[in-house]
Design a protein around this motif. Structure first.
Motif, PDB file in Angstrom:
ATOM      1  N   SER A   1      -4.977  -3.599  12.425  1.00 17.78           N
ATOM      2  CA  SER A   1      -5.034  -4.933  11.816  1.00 17.78           C
ATOM      3  C   SER A   1      -5.363  -5.985  12.872  1.00 17.78           C
ATOM      4  O   SER A   1      -5.082  -5.815  14.061  1.00 17.78           O
ATOM      5  CB  SER A   1      -3.709  -5.268  11.126  1.00 17.78           C
ATOM      6  OG  SER A   1      -2.626  -5.124  12.031  1.00 17.78           O
ATOM      7  N   LEU A   2      -5.961  -7.106  12.418  1.00 17.76           N
ATOM      8  CA  LEU A   2      -6.445  -8.151  13.325  1.00 17.76           C
ATOM      9  C   LEU A   2      -5.962  -9.518  12.877  1.00 17.76           C
ATOM     10  O   LEU A   2      -5.718  -9.754  11.695  1.00 17.76           O
ATOM     11  CB  LEU A   2      -7.978  -8.161  13.367  1.00 17.76           C
ATOM     12  CG  LEU A   2      -8.701  -6.967  13.971  1.00 17.76           C
ATOM     13  CD1 LEU A   2     -10.192  -7.057  13.670  1.00 17.76           C
ATOM     14  CD2 LEU A   2      -8.481  -6.936  15.478  1.00 17.76           C
ATOM     15  N   ALA A   3      -5.876 -10.451  13.840  1.00 24.54           N
ATOM     16  CA  ALA A   3      -5.609 -11.854  13.545  1.00 24.54           C
ATOM     17  C   ALA A   3      -6.262 -12.692  14.628  1.00 24.54           C
ATOM     18  O   ALA A   3      -6.240 -12.331  15.811  1.00 24.54           O
ATOM     19  CB  ALA A   3      -4.112 -12.141  13.483  1.00 24.54           C
ATOM     20  N   GLN A   4      -6.883 -13.799  14.222  1.00 22.72           N
ATOM     21  CA  GLN A   4      -7.484 -14.738  15.164  1.00 22.72           C
ATOM     22  C   GLN A   4      -6.582 -15.968  15.227  1.00 22.72           C
ATOM     23  O   GLN A   4      -6.313 -16.595  14.200  1.00 22.72           O
ATOM     24  CB  GLN A   4      -8.889 -15.141  14.703  1.00 22.72           C
ATOM     25  CG  GLN A   4      -9.697 -15.885  15.745  1.00 22.72           C
ATOM     26  CD  GLN A   4     -10.248 -14.970  16.836  1.00 22.72           C
ATOM     27  OE1 GLN A   4     -10.478 -13.791  16.599  1.00 22.72           O
ATOM     28  NE2 GLN A   4     -10.453 -15.515  18.033  1.00 22.72           N
ATOM     29  N   LEU A   5      -6.101 -16.318  16.425  1.00 24.42           N
ATOM     30  CA  LEU A   5      -5.175 -17.426  16.588  1.00 24.42           C
ATOM     31  C   LEU A   5      -5.834 -18.573  17.347  1.00 24.42           C
ATOM     32  O   LEU A   5      -6.549 -18.354  18.329  1.00 24.42           O
ATOM     33  CB  LEU A   5      -3.922 -16.989  17.357  1.00 24.42           C
ATOM     34  CG  LEU A   5      -3.138 -15.785  16.844  1.00 24.42           C
ATOM     35  CD1 LEU A   5      -1.907 -15.563  17.716  1.00 24.42           C
ATOM     36  CD2 LEU A   5      -2.751 -15.974  15.392  1.00 24.42           C
ATOM     37  N   GLY A   6      -5.552 -19.796  16.909  1.00 28.60           N
ATOM     38  CA  GLY A   6      -5.985 -20.989  17.620  1.00 28.60           C
ATOM     39  C   GLY A   6      -4.801 -21.687  18.245  1.00 28.60           C
ATOM     40  O   GLY A   6      -3.655 -21.244  18.136  1.00 28.60           O
ATOM     41  N   ALA A   7      -5.052 -22.825  18.900  1.00 32.67           N
ATOM     42  CA  ALA A   7      -3.994 -23.584  19.548  1.00 32.67           C
ATOM     43  C   ALA A   7      -2.923 -23.975  18.539  1.00 32.67           C
ATOM     44  O   ALA A   7      -3.218 -24.381  17.420  1.00 32.67           O
ATOM     45  CB  ALA A   7      -4.574 -24.826  20.199  1.00 32.67           C
TER      46      ALA A   7
ATOM     47  N   GLN B   1       2.465  -2.267  21.361  1.00 30.88           N
ATOM     48  CA  GLN B   1       2.150  -2.427  19.937  1.00 30.88           C
ATOM     49  C   GLN B   1       0.689  -2.804  19.664  1.00 30.88           C
ATOM     50  O   GLN B   1       0.233  -2.680  18.528  1.00 30.88           O
ATOM     51  CB  GLN B   1       3.044  -3.514  19.317  1.00 30.88           C
ATOM     52  CG  GLN B   1       4.506  -3.122  19.173  1.00 30.88           C
ATOM     53  CD  GLN B   1       5.255  -3.169  20.489  1.00 30.88           C
ATOM     54  OE1 GLN B   1       5.034  -4.056  21.302  1.00 30.88           O
ATOM     55  NE2 GLN B   1       6.140  -2.208  20.704  1.00 30.88           N
ATOM     56  N   GLY B   2      -0.040  -3.297  20.663  1.00 31.77           N
ATOM     57  CA  GLY B   2      -1.418  -3.712  20.417  1.00 31.77           C
ATOM     58  C   GLY B   2      -2.010  -4.414  21.620  1.00 31.77           C
ATOM     59  O   GLY B   2      -1.655  -4.120  22.768  1.00 31.77           O
ATOM     60  N   SER B   3      -2.911  -5.385  21.351  1.00 31.53           N
ATOM     61  CA  SER B   3      -3.592  -6.066  22.445  1.00 31.53           C
ATOM     62  C   SER B   3      -3.966  -7.490  22.062  1.00 31.53           C
ATOM     63  O   SER B   3      -4.054  -7.834  20.885  1.00 31.53           O
ATOM     64  CB  SER B   3      -4.857  -5.299  22.856  1.00 31.53           C
ATOM     65  OG  SER B   3      -5.801  -5.295  21.797  1.00 31.53           O
ATOM     66  N   VAL B   4      -4.206  -8.313  23.099  1.00 30.41           N
ATOM     67  CA  VAL B   4      -4.655  -9.692  22.941  1.00 30.41           C
ATOM     68  C   VAL B   4      -5.898  -9.852  23.806  1.00 30.41           C
ATOM     69  O   VAL B   4      -5.878  -9.521  24.993  1.00 30.41           O
ATOM     70  CB  VAL B   4      -3.581 -10.699  23.380  1.00 30.41           C
ATOM     71  CG1 VAL B   4      -4.051 -12.124  23.123  1.00 30.41           C
ATOM     72  CG2 VAL B   4      -2.258 -10.425  22.672  1.00 30.41           C
TER      73      VAL B   4
ATOM     74  N   LYS C   1      -7.772 -13.203  20.106  1.00 36.97           N
ATOM     75  CA  LYS C   1      -7.822 -12.178  19.061  1.00 36.97           C
ATOM     76  C   LYS C   1      -6.659 -11.229  19.288  1.00 36.97           C
ATOM     77  O   LYS C   1      -6.503 -10.668  20.373  1.00 36.97           O
ATOM     78  CB  LYS C   1      -9.145 -11.399  19.108  1.00 36.97           C
ATOM     79  CG  LYS C   1      -9.242 -10.326  18.019  1.00 36.97           C
ATOM     80  CD  LYS C   1     -10.571  -9.578  18.102  1.00 36.97           C
ATOM     81  CE  LYS C   1     -10.631  -8.661  19.295  1.00 36.97           C
ATOM     82  NZ  LYS C   1     -11.849  -7.800  19.308  1.00 36.97           N
ATOM     83  N   VAL C   2      -5.820 -11.072  18.259  1.00 36.50           N
ATOM     84  CA  VAL C   2      -4.673 -10.170  18.339  1.00 36.50           C
ATOM     85  C   VAL C   2      -4.983  -8.929  17.505  1.00 36.50           C
ATOM     86  O   VAL C   2      -5.343  -9.040  16.332  1.00 36.50           O
ATOM     87  CB  VAL C   2      -3.390 -10.843  17.813  1.00 36.50           C
ATOM     88  CG1 VAL C   2      -2.204  -9.887  17.912  1.00 36.50           C
ATOM     89  CG2 VAL C   2      -3.105 -12.128  18.587  1.00 36.50           C
ATOM     90  N   GLU C   3      -4.871  -7.771  18.114  1.00 36.57           N
ATOM     91  CA  GLU C   3      -5.178  -6.519  17.420  1.00 36.57           C
ATOM     92  C   GLU C   3      -4.002  -5.569  17.538  1.00 36.57           C
ATOM     93  O   GLU C   3      -3.505  -5.310  18.637  1.00 36.57           O
ATOM     94  CB  GLU C   3      -6.425  -5.868  18.008  1.00 36.57           C
ATOM     95  CG  GLU C   3      -6.844  -4.597  17.290  1.00 36.57           C
ATOM     96  CD  GLU C   3      -8.186  -4.067  17.778  1.00 36.57           C
ATOM     97  OE1 GLU C   3      -8.653  -3.059  17.217  1.00 36.57           O
ATOM     98  OE2 GLU C   3      -8.751  -4.672  18.709  1.00 36.57           O
ATOM     99  N   GLY C   4      -3.523  -5.050  16.401  1.00 41.20           N
ATOM    100  CA  GLY C   4      -2.427  -4.102  16.406  1.00 41.20           C
ATOM    101  C   GLY C   4      -2.906  -2.688  16.589  1.00 41.20           C
ATOM    102  O   GLY C   4      -4.072  -2.363  16.310  1.00 41.20           O
TER     103      GLY C   4
END
Length: 213
Positions: A116-122, A80-83, A109-112
């Motif tokens: 689409s993108l999302a930046q995740l922290g702890a 589905q995407g990448s991390v 960084k999560v990319e579909g």
């Protein structure tokens, strides 16, 4: 000189396939010092090069403890995407057409596949759906989600359908739950991944259900 050259080549160029059987957990260390903890029925393809550390999660779930290397991003691909990271601790799970990401330390960084993108922290998680779209980040309990590393399955007000689906990951033969009201019964408990049938023994004492084998 030859020994140093061979060691350096292995650090930068490495290919392997790591896997576990149903009910098995294993710890692997990669040439760069990164550590992978593989959950039940997991398979990962590893391909390192001079400019990139590339892994593909083909099935299952893994916890990644990534050695920092700003010159070589560490990328985990799924259907589905990448991390992408340079150094952190995070969990990736491939299941039922979804990719789920949970960050314990650092950021990713999560990319579909749809862009689409999302930046995740702890303490944050996200998922990529079957169309390659990334959900907005949400708060997660990393300790609960990764309790499998200690051989535990922790459920907090989960539906019986969710519990049965999760426990089935650790059995050679999956469990099934009757649809409707039974599937929506709620359960809070902890089970061992090494004894998934403990659920079958405990259920009639916890919920108004009968177990048929």
């Amino acid at each position: 000189g030859l020994g140093w050259g061979g060691w350096q080549y292995q650090q930068l160029n490495h290919h392997d396939v790591l896997a576990t059987q149903t009910g098995e957990r294993r710890l692997f260390e990669l040439p760069d010092g990164s550590r992978l903890e593989l959950n039940s029925a997991t398979r990962i393809d590893v391909a390192f090069s001079a400019g990139r550390r590339q892994l593909r999660l083909l099935a299952g779930e893994a916890m990644f403890s990534v050695a920092h290397d700003s010159s070589r991003p560490f990328v985990v691909d799924t259907a589905q995407g990448s991390v992408t990271v340079t150094g952190t601790r995070f969990d990736v799970r491939q299941d039922n057409g979804l990719t789920r990401v949970a960050v314990e330390q650092g950021s990713v960084k999560v990319e579909g596949a749809a862009g689409s993108l999302a930046q995740l922290g702890a303490g944050q998680g996200a998922h990529i759906d079957h169309q390659g779209k990334v959900a907005a980040p949400y708060a997660i309990n990393a300790a609960t989600l990764t309790a499998w590393r200690q051989g535990k399955l922790v459920f907090d007000n989960a539906t019986l359908a969710e519990v049965v689906s999760e426990v089935s990951r650790y059995r050679s033969h999956p469990l099934y739950v009757a649809p409707g009201k039974v599937a929506n019964l709620r359960l809070s408990s902890t089970f061992s991944t090494d004894d998934p049938d403990a659920l079958l023994r405990a259920l009639p004492n916890i919920l108004p259900v009968a177990v048929k084998t």
